[in-house]
Enzyme design. Structure first.
Site, PDB file in Angstrom:
ATOM      1  CD  GLU A 258      -9.515   6.214  12.319  1.00 35.46           C
ATOM      2  OE1 GLU A 258      -8.567   5.426  12.160  1.00 35.46           O
ATOM      3  OE2 GLU A 258      -9.559   7.032  13.223  1.00 35.46           O
ATOM      4  CG  HIS A 276      -5.314   6.754  13.368  1.00 38.83           C
ATOM      5  ND1 HIS A 276      -6.392   6.053  13.826  1.00 38.83           N
ATOM      6  CD2 HIS A 276      -4.445   6.793  14.417  1.00 38.83           C
ATOM      7  CE1 HIS A 276      -6.184   5.667  15.081  1.00 38.83           C
ATOM      8  NE2 HIS A 276      -5.004   6.120  15.450  1.00 38.83           N
TER       9      HIS A 276
END
Ligand code: NAD
Length: 523
Positions: A258, A276
């Site tokens: 990420e 997220h």
């Protein structure tokens, strides 16, 4: 009372603190500034940015409690806090509803194709036919992991009149029954679900849990949702599953890396993604702040907190006496749980030899920590592991025995599950933990690295066959030993290997004539 708030915490909690204490909010502090400011404070409130290291704790002359407005306490040195009698509290349930709501949002986005229709209309198109959706009522939702978040998702899905089934080998039947959810095997969940949603921690055991094989077992046209952690789904296998049309769609809030820059998954047109955002709501932030601040005030008032991470504190003199045995206890738990199958119902621990005279609550808790850590998300430690195990309906019994065989000390751990029973004996040899028995087979093993345990018939040629299967897969053997109870019965072969033994290699060994069972352990 003086309290320092050193991270950005929602003001709702700070206002609660201010009713009883003098509060200083100072964020972005350097370590030196933090050490200076903490000196005269009774409590410290943090999120994840402040690193509460041992030297910060040592400098805190009056500190009684540290509050974490959230779940994970990786930024706090728990051992140092406990040593100094400082209670650490957190807010473990703060984001469960928020993540569950996000999951439902993603399920509906997939079913009704909302993000795709949205983009199309923004591009000045009116494509009513293209975005024909499906109802979720009556569809089967498979929940993998029925913990805090998974349980909330199950409740919400029931309100949408979905059929909910779950795979979680570690929860009680009672918990599932209360949610009116049927517990099934992973294979049954994969083959029966229209939507599959993941709510398990990322551990060695769950890494890649959803790979090519699992996707093949899913219904044609199933949907997969991941709001847990990136590595649980093999992204390459998911890409192929989506590209080939085996899966109708997927929704991801989390990724292996990420942010997922240049991730091929983002090029697909049957995927919904969010950065997220699972826990990102105002309410979750307020909830975390309010809960943590209330917990801090409880400790300052000498009331028992609800979410203590390191209570009850063990008296330092007891801790000193048992500290050398703690690694043995934790390793024994971690080792044994990997040999079990099914939901744990009973754990029985017998302390033998020179351990008899010790106060063993902390040892038991360390064993439970080793058992539960690979199963639960964050915050399992030797202080709360006992409570967590009991909350999961696991019966724990402790016993003692003078006889410790050839060793000065010995711990016998017996773990019963809904499917099997495993007994492992451990000892501390000098400063080193050793596994000295598995289900009555005598061995001598340092619980380290990758370990392969094979139960087989006691007949010539077995060792060679296992070794050559490993060799065929380029897995080098570090050490090997066998133990048996009687000639011509069964033998237990224990190998340490240099690489992880993947499931296809275990399966290949399992198929060798005379092999009864194969287990892998990673320490
Ligand atoms: P939890 O510990 O309450 O529940 C996890 C459940 O998974 C437990 O019931 C456990 O028994 C079960 N489990 C463990 N290993 C399993 C396995 N191999 N197979 C099946 N079940 C297994 O955790 P939680 O608070 O519900 O969190 C669940 C996940 O959500 C975690 O991965 C957490 O990191 C993630 N999370 C994501 C966000 C986000 O922003 N997207 C926010 C919070 C939490």
């Amino acid at each position: 009372m003086k309290i320092l708030v050193s991270d950005n915490i929602h003001k709702a909690g700070i206002e609660i603190l201010e009713t009883e204490a003098e509060v200083e909010v100072a964020t972005g502090l350097s370590k030196e500034e933090l050490i200076e400011k903490i000196k005269n404070k009774d409590a410290l409130l943090v999120r994840s940015a402040t690193k509460v290291t041992a030297d910060v704790i040592e400098a805190a002359e009056r500190l009684k409690v540290i509050g974490r407005a959230g779940v994970g306490v990786d930024n706090i040195d728990l051992e140092a806090a406990t040593k100094h009698g400082i209670v650490v509290v957190n807010a473990p349930e703060a984001s469960s509803i928020t993540v569950a709501e996000h999951t439902m949002g993603l399920i509906l986005s997939l079913a009704r194709r909302i993000p795709f229709a949205h983009s199309s209309l923004k591009a000045n198109k009116w494509e009513k036919k293209k975005f024909l959706g499906i109802e979720i009522r009556g569809k089967t939702l498979g929940v993998i992991g029925l913990g805090r978040i998974g349980s909330q998702v199950a409740k919400k899905a029931k309100a949408f009149e979905m059929e909910v089934i779950a795979y979680d080998p570690y929860v009680t039947e009672k918990h599932a029954k209360n949610l009116t959810v049927k517990i099934v095997s992973l294979d049954e969940l994969l083959s029966k679900s229209d939507f599959i949603t993941l709510h398990i921690p990322l551990t060695d055991k769950t890494k890649g849990l959803i790979g090519k094989k699992e996707i093949q077992k899913m219904k044609d046209g199933a949907y997969l949702i991941n709001c847990a952690r990136g590595g649980i789904v093999d992204e390459k296998a998911l890409y192929e599953g989506l590209k080939s049309g085996k899966l109708a769609g997927a929704a991801l809030d989390v990724f292996e890396k990420e942010p997922p820059i240049d991730n091929p998954l983002l090029t697909l047109d049957n995927i919904v993604v969010t950065p997220h955002l699972g826990a990102s709501t105002q309410e979750a932030q307020i909830f975390a702040s309010v809960v943590a601040c209330r917990e801090v005030l409880k400790v300052l008032r000498n009331e028992p907190p609800k979410y203590s991470v390191n209570m009850p504190a063990i008296p330092p003199e007891v801790l000193k006496e048992i500290s050398s045995y703690l690694p043995l206890a934790e390793n024994l738990g971690r080792f044994t749980v990997q040999l079990t199958k099914g939901r744990i119902t009973d754990i029985s621990i017998t302390y033998c030899g020179e351990l008899l005279n010790l106060e063993f609550t902390a040892l038991t808790n360390s064993i439970l920590k080793g058992i539960l850590e690979p199963i639960l998300t964050g915050g399992v430690n030797m202080f709360n592991a006992g409570i967590l195990a009991k909350n999961r309906g696991i019966r724990i019994t402790e016993g003692k025995r003078e006889d410790s065989g050839d060793y000065r000390n010995m711990v016998i751990l017996n773990v019963k599950t809904t499917e099997d029973e495993t007994i492992v004996d451990g000892t501390l040899l000098g400063e080193k933990p050793r596994i000295i028995g598995i289900d009555g087979y005598e061995i001598d093993l340092a619980p380290k690295g990758e370990i392969l345990i094979v139960l087989h018939e006691d007949k010539p040629g077995m060792i060679g066959k296992v070794a050559s299967t490993l060799g065929d897969h380029k897995i080098n053997i570090g050490s090997m030993q066998v133990g048996r109870k009687e000639v011509g019965g069964l033998q237990l072969m224990v190998l340490t290997v240099d690489h992880e033994v993947p499931p296809e290699v275990s399966d290949a060994i399992c198929k060798i004539d005379g092999i009864k069972a194969v287990k892998t352990v990673r320490m």
